[in-house]
Design a protein around this motif. Structure first.
Motif, mmCIF file in Angstrom:
data_model
loop_
_atom_site.group_PDB
_atom_site.id
_atom_site.type_symbol
_atom_site.label_atom_id
_atom_site.label_comp_id
_atom_site.label_asym_id
_atom_site.label_seq_id
_atom_site.Cartn_x
_atom_site.Cartn_y
_atom_site.Cartn_z
ATOM 1 N N SER A 71 4.294 -2.159 -9.445
ATOM 2 C CA SER A 71 4.396 -1.398 -8.204
ATOM 3 C C SER A 71 5.651 -1.769 -7.422
ATOM 4 N N GLU B 92 5.131 -4.541 -4.848
ATOM 5 C CA GLU B 92 4.902 -5.928 -5.226
ATOM 6 C C GLU B 92 6.164 -6.748 -5.043
ATOM 7 N N GLN B 93 5.982 -8.000 -4.739
ATOM 8 C CA GLN B 93 7.100 -8.910 -4.570
ATOM 9 C C GLN B 93 7.227 -9.788 -5.820
#
Length: 258
Positions: free
Chosen positions: A176, A179-180
Motif C-alpha cells: 500500500s 505503508e511506511q
C-alpha cells in the motif's frame, strides 16, 4: 522485414510462437525502461538484441565505480557519464537499427504522463519504494502493462501488472502507498552480482511475451528467486478490492485525473 532483418532474427522466426508476425510486433514496439542500473543493464540488452524497435531509458544517475560489479551496460570508460547515455551507446553497439531515447531525469508523475501515451510496455528497474508507487499509478492510469523486478542481497522478485486485465492486481495491491517502509538498497545491504542479471533478463522475457502475445506471463503471480539456496517460489496474487490505486477505494490524484 528486409533481408538483413530476416537473417538477424532468423532464430526467432523458427519459433512458431514468434515467427514473422511476432518479430514485426517487436520491431514496431515502444518500450520504456526506468532505471539503467543492474536490472536495466540486464533487461535492455536482450530487448535490443531481440529487435525491440524503440526504447526509452530513464535514469538520473551517473556511472560510478561501485556500479561496475553488476551493471554490465557500463564500462570503466563510462565512469562519470550519465547512465542513460552510457546505456544508449552500449545498446546501439548491439543493434544500430534501434531508436534509443535517453532521458537523464528521475521518474516523476509529470514525466510519465508525457511518455506513457506513446509506450507499449514499461519495465520498472528502479530500487526505491516511492518511485515504484509513482510508476505503478501511472501505468494503471494509462493502461500500460508493467513488468516489475527487484533484487537485494541474494533475493530477487518479479511481477507483471497488466491494467488491461480486470483481474490483474497492481503493485499497490501488494504494498500500500500508505505503508511506511524503510528504504534499503544495495549500497547499504549488498547484492550478489549475477542476481540482477537473472531478474533483469526475466523482465525482458516477460516483456517479449506480452509484446508478442504468447505463453502465460506472470499476471497474478509473483516469482521469488533465492540465489543463496538456488530456489524458485511462486505466490498467487489477486486484486485487492480496497487498493488505493486499482480498487474500489481509489481516489485519483489531481495529476492523474483526465
Amino acid at each position: 522485414m528486409n533481408d538483413g532483418q530476416l537473417l538477424r532474427y532468423s532464430r526467432h522466426l523458427l519459433l512458431d510462437e514468434i515467427d514473422v508476425l511476432g518479430q514485426e510486433k517487436l520491431l514496431a514496439a515502444r518500450v520504456l525502461i526506468i532505471g539503467a542500473g543492474g536490472l536495466g543493464s540486464a533487461a535492455a540488452p536482450y530487448l535490443a538484441a531481440a529487435g525491440v524497435g524503440t526504447m526509452t531509458l530513464v535514469d538520473h544517475d551517473l556511472v560510478e565505480l561501485t556500479n561496475l560489479q553488476r551493471q554490465i551496460m557500463h564500462t570503466e570508460h563510462s565512469l562519470g557519464k550519465s547512465k542513460v547515455d552510457s546505456g544508449k551507446q552500449f545498446l546501439l553497439g548491439l543493434n544500430s537499427e534501434l531508436i534509443i531515447h535517453a532521458i537523464q531525469e528521475k521518474a516523476s508523475e509529470t514525466l510519465l504522463n508525457s511518455l506513457l501515451p506513446g509506450i507499449d510496455i514499461v519495465l520498472d528497474c528502479t530500487d526505491n519504494f516511492a518511485t515504484r508507487q509513482i510508476i505503478n499509478a501511472a501505468c494503471f492510469h494509462h493502461r500500460v502493462p508493467l513488468v516489475s523486478g527487484s533484487a537485494l542481497k541474494f533475493d530477487g522478485q518479479l511481477n507483471v501488472f497488466d491494467a488491461r486485465n480486470t483481474k490483474s492486481p497492481c503493485y499497490a495491491c501488494l504494498f500500500s502507498p500508505q505503508e511506511q517502509f524503510k528504504e534499503v538498497n544495495c549500497s547499504s545491504m549488498g547484492i550478489f552480482s549475477p542476481l540482477v542479471g537473472i531478474i533483469g533478463t526475466m523482465q525482458a522475457a516477460q516483456a517479449l511475451q506480452l509484446l508478442i502475445g504468447f505463453g502465460q506471463p506472470l499476471v497474478g503471480r509473483m516469482l521469488l528467486w533465492n540465489a543463496h539456496n538456488t530456489q524458485i517460489d511462486e505466490i498467487r496474487l489477486t486484486r485487492n478490492p480496497e487498493c488505493l490505486v486499482c480498487g474500489n477505494a481509489r481516489t485519483p490524484t489531481k495529476s492523474f485525473e483526465n
